[in-house]
Design a protein around this motif. Structure first.
Motif, PDB file in Angstrom:
ATOM      1  N   MET A 193       7.274   2.586  -7.022  1.00  0.00           N
ATOM      2  CA  MET A 193       7.111   3.007  -5.659  1.00  0.00           C
ATOM      3  C   MET A 193       8.067   1.863  -5.313  1.00  0.00           C
ATOM      4  O   MET A 193       8.689   2.481  -3.942  1.00  0.00           O
ATOM      5  CB  MET A 193       6.316   2.707  -4.364  1.00  0.00           C
ATOM      6  N   LYS A 219      12.166   0.355  -4.239  1.00  0.00           N
ATOM      7  CA  LYS A 219      13.435   1.614  -3.787  1.00  0.00           C
ATOM      8  C   LYS A 219      14.244   0.196  -3.783  1.00  0.00           C
ATOM      9  O   LYS A 219      13.975  -0.641  -3.430  1.00  0.00           O
ATOM     10  CB  LYS A 219      12.932   1.749  -3.157  1.00  0.00           C
ATOM     11  N   TYR A 222       8.393  -4.279   1.631  1.00  0.00           N
ATOM     12  CA  TYR A 222       7.839  -2.949   1.061  1.00  0.00           C
ATOM     13  C   TYR A 222       7.071  -2.669   1.913  1.00  0.00           C
ATOM     14  O   TYR A 222       6.200  -3.750   2.638  1.00  0.00           O
ATOM     15  CB  TYR A 222       7.641  -2.054  -0.383  1.00  0.00           C
ATOM     16  N   TYR A 264      14.863   4.938  -7.134  1.00  0.00           N
ATOM     17  CA  TYR A 264      12.807   4.206  -7.203  1.00  0.00           C
ATOM     18  C   TYR A 264      14.121   2.515  -8.554  1.00  0.00           C
ATOM     19  O   TYR A 264      15.115   2.851  -9.177  1.00  0.00           O
ATOM     20  CB  TYR A 264      12.577   4.021  -8.460  1.00  0.00           C
ATOM     21  N   GLU A 305      11.167   9.147 -10.356  1.00  0.00           N
ATOM     22  CA  GLU A 305      12.672   9.715  -9.302  1.00  0.00           C
ATOM     23  C   GLU A 305      12.252  11.827  -9.559  1.00  0.00           C
ATOM     24  O   GLU A 305      11.491  11.748 -10.513  1.00  0.00           O
ATOM     25  CB  GLU A 305      13.679   9.167 -11.020  1.00  0.00           C
TER      26      GLU A 305
END
Length: 400
Positions: free
Chosen positions: A255, A257, A268, A300, A306
């Motif tokens: 997850m 990015k 995050y 990502y 994606e």
């Protein structure tokens, strides 16, 4: 004279859905029995008092409505035969007492609570465990008074000896059963005199487990390994990013990015407990970031998610599960190439960080790095990797 009808109550919940209920009217007094299903207002057929066919679960919900109507009518008739006159509240109480004494009825309520929390991974696991228990009992219904200590012990033996499950897995089954029984008491005000858990009965004890992590030399072997395919190197990069950031769970790694990496820091929010995390980017992690290909439209760090609608929690979990399985297959090959005999998987990245940190980092700092809510969790986790004190004590006794 009494009447029974399925209705959609105009009591909207926080998700914009309305509850389906069985309405009982007697002597101009009304009571409602909720069936545990919520739908949109547009999905209810007011004319036929059923869910419209356009709803994805219409067939199953309508079958549940028909069953509840049938059960309610039957219980009213039985109550009138047995007791003569009975009030609307008396009818409701009798129906609730009969229905909620069934373990498998309460278990459906338990599963729905998990589904409402969108914990689809747990939902799939618990559904399978309930199926195993139901197959074991060979019953479609099970009165809670029958779920006694004797049955629990027999089920324990069945899981260990017939299905050959580990002690830890058996514990998970027992926790599930205990949770459902507790829900029957707390949410349905049901008295359970045969409750099988607790002091002097079946006690749930967590067996000691050994967590194995890589040591410094083994991680260095991975860092310097050559002759890998692109797919293997990609999987290794995912593993190393997890390790370099104190064992981030694979779901959180996928997850990550590009925008989470700001001014030399990774910031995050954890998926498990929604905690905000801020960590310095180590030089080794930065080297991997520099070699990863970033398309101009990519979001990502790694590409498995994606284009995925992350609001669809069930599909998201499936994608992460599939990716993790593929990573682990490649990591097994990588371990063989590196001459590492320990089983290499995504989860062992967290154990490896714990093993190498040992007792060289304060427990308070490790709690912060692991993002544990309780320091007790950190102490229990790290106890798997700290042997120095025990080793020193042993030397003091026998080194003479």
């Amino acid at each position: 004279m009494s009447s029974v009808k399925a209705v959609l109550r105009k009591k909207i919940n926080s998700k914009g859905l309305y509850p389906i209920a069985i309405r009982i009217i007697k002597d101009r007094k009304t009571s409602f029995l909720y069936i545990g299903q919520y739908i949109r207002l547009a999905d209810w057929d007011d004319k036929n008092n059923i869910v419209k066919k356009a709803h994805p679960d219409a067939l199953h919900i309508n079958q549940l409505i028909l069953k509840q109507l049938s059960d309610t009518n039957r219980n009213i008739i039985e109550s009138q035969v047995d007791d003569g006159y009975i009030s609307v509240s008396g009818i409701k109480n009798k129906i609730l007492n009969k229905t909620n004494n069934d373990f498998f009825v309460v278990s459906e309520y338990y599963l729905k609570r998990i589904k409402d929390r969108k914990q689809f991974h747990q939902l799939d696991i618990e559904k399978q465990r309930l199926k195993v228990f139901k197959d074991f009992t060979k019953r479609d219904s099970l009165n809670l008074i029958e779920l006694d200590l004797k049955l629990i012990k027999e089920f324990d033996s069945f899981l260990l000896n017939k299905r050959k499950l580990s002690e830890r897995t058996v514990v998970n089954y027992m926790i599930m059963i205990r949770t459902i029984l507790n829900l029957a008491v707390s949410d349905f005000s049901m008295e359970n005199k045969s409750y099988p858990f607790g002091k002097g009965k079946y006690q749930i004890k967590f067996p000691e487990t050994k967590k194995v992590g890589l040591n410094v030399k083994e991680v260095q072997l991975l860092e310097n390994l050559a002759d890998l395919t692109n797919a293997q190197q990609y999987a290794l990069n995912v593993w190393l990013i997890s390790f370099y950031f104190a064992g981030i769970r694979v779901s959180d790694v996928l997850m990550l990015k590009w925008q989470d990496f700001v001014d030399g820091r990774l910031e995050y929010r954890m998926g498990k407990n929604n905690k905000l995390v801020s960590l310095k980017i180590p030089e080794k992690a930065l080297a991997i970031l520099n070699i990863l290909e970033r398309d101009k439209d990519s979001i990502y760090l790694f590409k498995e998610l994606e284009g995925v609608d992350i609001s669809d929690k069930r599909y998201l979990r499936m994608r992460i599960k599939t990716a993790t399985r593929n990573f682990n297959r490649r990591l097994e090959i990588i371990a063989e190439k590196a001459g590492i005999e320990k089983k290499l998987s995504m989860h062992i990245a967290r154990h490896s960080f714990g093993n190498i940190s040992g007792d060289s980092i304060s427990i308070q700092m490790l709690q912060k790095l692991y993002r544990h809510s309780s320091i007790t969790t950190t102490i229990l986790y790290q106890s798997n990797f700290i042997q120095k004190d025990a080793d020193d004590a042993l030397d003091k006794v026998i080194d003479f």
